[in-house]
Design a protein around this motif. Sequence first.
Motif, PDB file in Angstrom:
ATOM      1  N   UNK A 300     -71.042   6.469  76.976  1.00 52.33           N
ATOM      2  CA  UNK A 300     -71.082   5.480  78.046  1.00 52.33           C
ATOM      3  C   UNK A 300     -69.708   4.866  78.319  1.00 52.33           C
ATOM      4  N   UNK A 301     -68.874   4.726  77.313  1.00 55.15           N
ATOM      5  CA  UNK A 301     -67.570   4.113  77.522  1.00 55.15           C
ATOM      6  C   UNK A 301     -66.658   5.000  78.358  1.00 55.15           C
ATOM      7  N   UNK A 302     -66.732   6.304  78.144  1.00 52.44           N
ATOM      8  CA  UNK A 302     -65.955   7.241  78.961  1.00 52.44           C
ATOM      9  C   UNK A 302     -66.590   7.356  80.342  1.00 52.44           C
ATOM     10  N   UNK A 303     -67.901   7.392  80.362  1.00 49.50           N
ATOM     11  CA  UNK A 303     -68.637   7.509  81.610  1.00 49.50           C
ATOM     12  C   UNK A 303     -69.707   8.575  81.502  1.00 49.50           C
ATOM     13  N   UNK A 304     -70.945   8.138  81.336  1.00 53.29           N
ATOM     14  CA  UNK A 304     -72.040   9.082  81.097  1.00 53.29           C
ATOM     15  C   UNK A 304     -72.322   9.963  82.310  1.00 53.29           C
ATOM     16  N   UNK A 305     -72.577  11.240  82.027  1.00 52.67           N
ATOM     17  CA  UNK A 305     -73.169  12.163  82.993  1.00 52.67           C
ATOM     18  C   UNK A 305     -73.898  13.240  82.213  1.00 52.67           C
ATOM     19  N   UNK A 306     -75.108  13.545  82.655  1.00 46.31           N
ATOM     20  CA  UNK A 306     -75.850  14.633  82.031  1.00 46.31           C
ATOM     21  C   UNK A 306     -75.348  15.997  82.435  1.00 46.31           C
ATOM     22  N   UNK A 307     -74.421  16.034  83.409  1.00 41.75           N
ATOM     23  CA  UNK A 307     -73.866  17.314  83.851  1.00 41.75           C
ATOM     24  C   UNK A 307     -74.922  18.230  84.442  1.00 41.75           C
ATOM     25  N   UNK A 308     -75.723  17.694  85.348  1.00 43.62           N
ATOM     26  CA  UNK A 308     -76.857  18.482  85.845  1.00 43.62           C
ATOM     27  C   UNK A 308     -76.477  19.519  86.886  1.00 43.62           C
ATOM     28  N   UNK A 309     -75.364  19.325  87.597  1.00 45.23           N
ATOM     29  CA  UNK A 309     -74.954  20.265  88.645  1.00 45.23           C
ATOM     30  C   UNK A 309     -73.960  21.274  88.068  1.00 45.23           C
ATOM     31  N   UNK A 310     -74.364  22.544  88.072  1.00 44.67           N
ATOM     32  CA  UNK A 310     -73.544  23.618  87.509  1.00 44.67           C
ATOM     33  C   UNK A 310     -73.103  24.592  88.598  1.00 44.67           C
ATOM     34  N   UNK A 311     -71.845  25.019  88.576  1.00 40.62           N
ATOM     35  CA  UNK A 311     -71.399  25.999  89.563  1.00 40.62           C
ATOM     36  C   UNK A 311     -72.015  27.361  89.296  1.00 40.62           C
ATOM     37  N   UNK A 312     -72.167  28.138  90.339  1.00 41.24           N
ATOM     38  CA  UNK A 312     -72.554  29.531  90.159  1.00 41.24           C
ATOM     39  C   UNK A 312     -71.315  30.354  89.824  1.00 41.24           C
TER      40      UNK A 312
END
Length: 522
Positions: A300-312
């Motif tokens: 959270x301190x860096x900045x949370x993201x679940x990384x849900x969008x992945x490139x093809x």
Amino acid sequence: MKRILICLLLAASTMSACNKFLETEPEDFVTPENYYNTEADLRRALNGVYNRLIDNFGRMYSRGLFTYLSISDEFFFKSITINNIRVMEFDAGQLDIGRFWETAYQGIDRANLLLENINKPKMDETKRNVIKGEALFLRGYYYFLLVDNFGGVPLKLVSTKSPNEAFLPRSTVKEVYTQILKDMLEAEKLVSDINGYTYNETVTQTAVQAILARVYLTMAGEPLKETARYKDALEYADKVINSGRHSLSPDYKQIFINHSQDKYDLQECIWEVGMYGNQLGNAQLAGAVGIENGLECPDDKIGYSGGSVHPTARLFSLYAATDLRRDWAIAPYRYVTTNGVTTKSNYTAAQIYDRTCGKWRREYEMSTPKNRSYNSTNFPVIRYADVLLMKAEAENEVNGPSAAAYNALNMVRRRGYGKPLGTPDAAVDAPAGMDKAAFLAYIQDERARELSFEAMRKHDLIRWGLYLSKMQSLAAEITATAPSGLKYAANAAKNITPRNLVFPIPNTELTVNRLIVQNPNW
């Protein structure tokens, strides 16, 4: 950051039913009769029109329009194997589609109400005209979003006065575009020059002109195929270029770092949707740029993201290894936490499908504390690079692959490789001697490289008539080449059929409006 303020709710439909329960009329109740009396009232109402570009439920530019409402061959969603909109498995009852429709029409109704009261206060006429121009443009832009995503829609050009008003049938795609042009062309004459601002969240003259170039290019393609509009698109792209108000920022990645740091770049970014805060206070105007489509990070301190969008892999392979945009747009690393310590972990050359969108990186955000779901990062609706690529495309259609078309294209390419913009460079410039068809194909790939994850790829593929074929071939590619644990990445592409060129008219609209006819096969 951000100039969009919390607006008063001005919907006329909220104005009934109160005084029959009260002995006295409330003194602070807002109605058209006791509002719009000052310039400040008009500006607050205008903020309310802008406000619908940021939907609290995430269906507009706060989240949906650049992710699950714009599925194309450039990305897929992580671990989505069940039936939902992220794998293009949905029907006319889908909540996000309905909310998108409703939010756009809320923006239209607010614009209509403002325009109906624009002449009420005594004020400076130049300032009044600026407000009118912005409201006209925004009404046209909401209709552009609707017709681009749903096809023909009801054209409502007066505000709602009563829930008992007659319903409207769908206008044709052509009729909707005619109204869009009417609004935007009038707005062009009224709005201010961007030179009068230190921020780019307000609609200015070059913003109107740039969007008009986009509208004309869209009309030239599917479904209208009015090819004479290429000339209009060229004219309006040239207006922006010749204005001298904009230029390419020298460093591609800095464009998006600026967004994350709440900094404005008026040279490159012509118009942005402004987000505000992080949803932890009273203001509900935050977004999720760099979260929904962010670099994977559990801290959270860096900045949370679940990384849900992945490139093809298709998108990744469009970039040369020396193209600086590749490893910025597509993250070369993620964050991992081990024993309470978070560090960067670089992807291997084989981990293409594992990577995530990297354009907006939360590590650069300066506001704290950071919310897991919301931030104040702006979304760029249109950048100068897009204008140059529209110029190259329209020039090619009108005059063939001329020197002017090559120059516009190559400026974007040189910036992508960190080269001087005005100096020819055989190593990075587009191949000389292409014919018209080859030049168009090259532009199509260049737009994917430059504008990846900026809500343009699906729109472009549809207007080029390539959406179905590109998605069908993508499904085959992923099935054949993706690692076994990631073959689900083909699910969205597999579900694409001809009906997906538009969204269904929402059931919420069909249920109440019997004059509406559903789109084919929905």
